[in-house]
Structures are given as structure tokens and as C-alpha cells.
Design a protein around this motif. Structure first.
Motif, PDB file in Angstrom:
ATOM      1  N   ASN A 306      40.900  44.646  43.912  1.00  0.00           N
ATOM      2  CA  ASN A 306      40.200  44.006  42.781  1.00  0.00           C
ATOM      3  C   ASN A 306      40.517  42.325  42.511  1.00  0.00           C
ATOM      4  O   ASN A 306      40.575  41.819  41.364  1.00  0.00           O
ATOM      5  CB  ASN A 306      40.725  44.824  41.533  1.00  0.00           C
ATOM      6  N   GLN A 308      43.487  41.432  42.311  1.00  0.00           N
ATOM      7  CA  GLN A 308      44.885  41.162  41.341  1.00  0.00           C
ATOM      8  C   GLN A 308      45.918  40.455  42.332  1.00  0.00           C
ATOM      9  O   GLN A 308      46.135  40.546  43.316  1.00  0.00           O
ATOM     10  CB  GLN A 308      45.244  42.525  41.033  1.00  0.00           C
ATOM     11  N   GLN A 375      52.654  44.117  41.722  1.00  0.00           N
ATOM     12  CA  GLN A 375      51.551  43.651  41.061  1.00  0.00           C
ATOM     13  C   GLN A 375      51.801  44.064  39.454  1.00  0.00           C
ATOM     14  O   GLN A 375      53.005  44.431  39.340  1.00  0.00           O
ATOM     15  CB  GLN A 375      50.268  44.427  41.553  1.00  0.00           C
ATOM     16  N   SER A 378      47.730  44.821  33.306  1.00  0.00           N
ATOM     17  CA  SER A 378      46.970  43.695  31.999  1.00  0.00           C
ATOM     18  C   SER A 378      47.646  44.424  30.804  1.00  0.00           C
ATOM     19  O   SER A 378      47.918  45.538  30.710  1.00  0.00           O
ATOM     20  CB  SER A 378      45.833  43.404  32.075  1.00  0.00           C
TER      21      SER A 378
END
Length: 378
Positions: A306, A308, A375, A378
């Protein structure tokens, strides 16, 4: 989350630092050749990132992306958006390793503690005792967390190792970074490539981290029989035949010889190996060690599709580098190919690695590649 890495070689940095990465939620990892005087460069890092948490260690080789460097300083900056950080440290030596674990636990404990990155002295420490006590002291407070990191290196010299805590560069330290909150996502995995050979044996005489006899045979004598002409290079050549402890499907712990005691025909390890411990000699080859790098990512559940932002720390044992020689970068290349193209990768070759085992028990490893991937949600 944003991340960026930098390399210092030939008296200059690869590019100017980006001061917009500085924040209270920024971690700055610094790994450096142990013979370099790094105080001036650490000050430059601190001047650019005054609010950030700066930690690091000396190494037996610095890693950036797919390259292994010597005589360099590697700096990786990770700016989290929704994660609280806390940096703590405590003095440590072999005798005080257990207390150091308690000290770190007391300083880091909080209900929302998610992960810990641990960097310690690489020679005069019982890393196994330290991480076990850190883990248990937190469990006593109903805090379960993954502890990852490594022991500082000193090339192949085995003389002095150094730790960075903010702007301080000292020996005999344990430095830990706590990551707090539900948004941070961290994966850790290990790969070994070692396999047992020969009979199962038992430690029949030991005191603390010194093994005097295995199956009633002087431990150093037993090693010399296997090493043959390489025995004259002990303890360095001891990496060729580490000991497997609690070897099995769920617990793969490898221990390497740290020093030898000729006068007592004994082997000295980086952590305690009690009497009656079941052990087995281990061996490997270059291709098995390289292939094991892929194992470090086999159970990763993070999403790499994605776009990220992704940061990875590789902490791999000096013994692996000594065996693989010019092929060493191949194990780093495997990791780079498996991670997304935009991932920042840094790390170092160490004297020991901290990571959970397959059964999720936080432990000290030797002769292992440990991969840590960050990671943030959000």
C-alpha cells in the motif's frame, strides 16, 4: 511516519540532514565503526534533531540498504506521527546485568508500552540475564511487549564496545527505546541457517558463563578436536561451531564462544550456561546462512503493497559475516528484495541479537540475523 537514512564516509555525509524530521516522536539510530571518534558527528546530529531520541552503538560492520560498510557512520531517522517514545539507559557489566534489566523495566513501564528496542554493551554483559529480567519485570506489571535489538560490536577485535544515549558515547551501557501506543506496528523475525550435528551432550561442569566440561571432557579440548588447525585462532574460530541450546521446533537458541581460558581448558560464553544444560554442536555453510535471511521475514504480517512508509533494522551476528566473507551482502540483498522498494534499511553486525523466539519468548541469540520492521497506522 517518515524515514530517511544517511551515511558518513570520507569526512562527509551522503547528503544534508532534513531538519523537518525532528520531533519528540522521532527516533534517530546511529551505528558506527568502534575506532572512529564520533563525538563531533553526534553533536551535528543532535544540533539538527534536538527534540529527537538518539541512540546507537559501535559495530562489526554498518548496514545501509543493500551495502555493508566499514569505517563509517550510519544514521537512520524515523519520525512517527502517532507514537510516543521514551529513551532510557543504565550502566551495566556482567555482574549487574540482572539489575540493569530491572532498571530499564522500571524506567519504561507504562500500560501503553508496545515495543522496546534494546542496545547493550557487547562484551562485559550477560545479555540473556538482562533481557530475561527486563521481560519478567514488565510481565510482573502486566505488560507484555516484544524486545528487539542487539549487542554492540568492535569489529573482530573484541576489546571495547560503545553505546550512544543522546549525545553521550560510553562503554558499559544498556540503552532502550520504548515505543508507546496502538498505532505503531513492529514485526521482528530471525533466521539462523545452523543445524545440529553429532550426539546430544550435557554441560557437566560450569560456573556462570564459563563451561569447563561437556560430557565430562574439558570443553576447550572438545572444541580443539573439531576445529583442528583452526583451533589456533580461537576464540574467533569458535564461530564455526557454536552450541545449540534447547534446540527444537519452537526454541532455536545458538551460543557462540566469546573467549577461552587455556589454563582451565574452558570456554567462556556471552551468557550463563548452567550445568545439566543439553547442548549440541552446530555447523553451517555459506549458502545455508544466506538462505536463512529469507526465514526472518516468513511470518511477517505487515502490508508492503500500500506504499506505507517502512523502516527496517537488520542486526546480524559478526560470526555470520566472518563465515560468509565476500558473500555477506547476499543476505542483506535478500531482505532488500523482500521489502518494498521505498523501505529504508539500516543496521549493523553485532556481538549478539535480541529478539523473541518462535514461542514469543524474548531472548538473546548468537549467530542469527534479526530483522525489525516498523510501520505506523493512521
Amino acid at each position: 511516519m517518515r524515514t530517511k537514512s544517511y551515511k558518513y564516509t570520507y569526512n562527509q555525509w551522503s547528503e544534508p540532514f532534513d531538519p523537518t524530521l525532528d520531533s519528540e516522536s522521532t527516533a534517530v539510530f546511529v551505528f558506527f565503526e568502534s575506532t572512529l571518534v564520533v563525538d563531533e558527528q553526534i553533536k551535528k546530529i543532535k544540533d539538527t534533531f534536538p527534540k529527537s531520541k538518539i541512540l546507537g552503538s559501535s559495530t562489526s560492520g554498518e548496514i545501509q540498504n543493500a551495502e555493508i560498510n566499514d569505517n563509517s557512520i550510519i544514521c537512520m531517522v524515523i519520525k512517527f506521527d502517532h507514537t510516543r517514545l521514551k529513551l532510557v539507559s543504565t550502566p551495566v557489566n556482567f555482574e549487574t546485568s540482572l539489575q540493569a534489566g530491572k532498571n530499564l523495566a522500571e524506567a519504561l513501564a507504562a500500560p501503553d508500552l508496545k515495543n522496546i528496542v534494546l542496545l547493550t554493551e557487547g562484551l562485559d554483559v550477560d545479555g540473556s540475564e538482562l533481557i530475561k529480567e527486563l521481560d519478567q519485570a514488565l510481565k510482573n506489571k502486566n505488560i507484555n511487549t516484544s524486545i528487539v535489538g542487539g549487542m554492540a560490536g568492535d569489529g573482530s577485535r573484541f576489546i571495547n564496545t560503545f553505546l550512544i544515549n543522546d549525545t553521550s558515547v560510553k562503554t558499559h551501557q544498556a540503552v532502550a527505546l520504548g515505543l508507546y501506543g496502538e498505532k505503531v506496528q513492529m514485526f521482528s523475525g530471525t533466521g539462523t541457517g545452523w543445524a545440529p550435528f553429532g550426539p546430544l551432550r550435557y554441560v557437566t561442569k560450569a560456573e556462570r558463563n564459563t563451561v569447563f566440561e561437556i560430557d565430562g571432557v574439558p570443553a576447550l579440548k572438545l572444541y580443539k578436536e573439531y576445529l583442528k588447525e583452526d583451533a589456533q585462532n580461537l576464540p574467533v574460530s569458535g564461530v564455526l561451531f557454536p552450541l545449540g541450546i534447547s534446540w527444537g521446533e519452537n526454541e532455536n537458541i545458538v551460543r557462540s564462544v566469546a573467549r577461552i581460558d587455556e589454563s582451565n581448558n574452558a570456554l567462556i560464553f556471552a551468557s550463563k550456561i548452567p550445568e545439566k544444560t543439553q547442548v549440541q554442536l552446530m555447523h553451517s555453510n555459506v549458502m545455508k546462512l544466506i538462505g536463512a535471511a529469507e526465514d526472518a521475514l516468513k511470518d511477517c504480517s505487515l502490508n508492503f503493497t500500500n506504499g506505507q512508509s517502512t523502516a527496517a533494522l537488520i542486526i546480524s551476528c559478526i560470526g555470520r559475516r566472518m563465515i560468509m566473507g565476500q558473500k555477506t551482502e547476499d543476505e542483506i540483498s535478500i531482505i532488500k528484495e523482500l521489502l518494498p522498494n521505498h523501505a529504508e534499511i539500516c543496521g549493523f553486525y553485532s556481538y549478539g541479537e535480541y529478539s523473541p523466539t518462535a514461542s514469543k519468548r524474548n531472548e538473546l541469540h548468537n549467530q542469527t540475523m534479526t530483522l525489525i520492521v516498523f510501520q505506523e497506522g493512521s
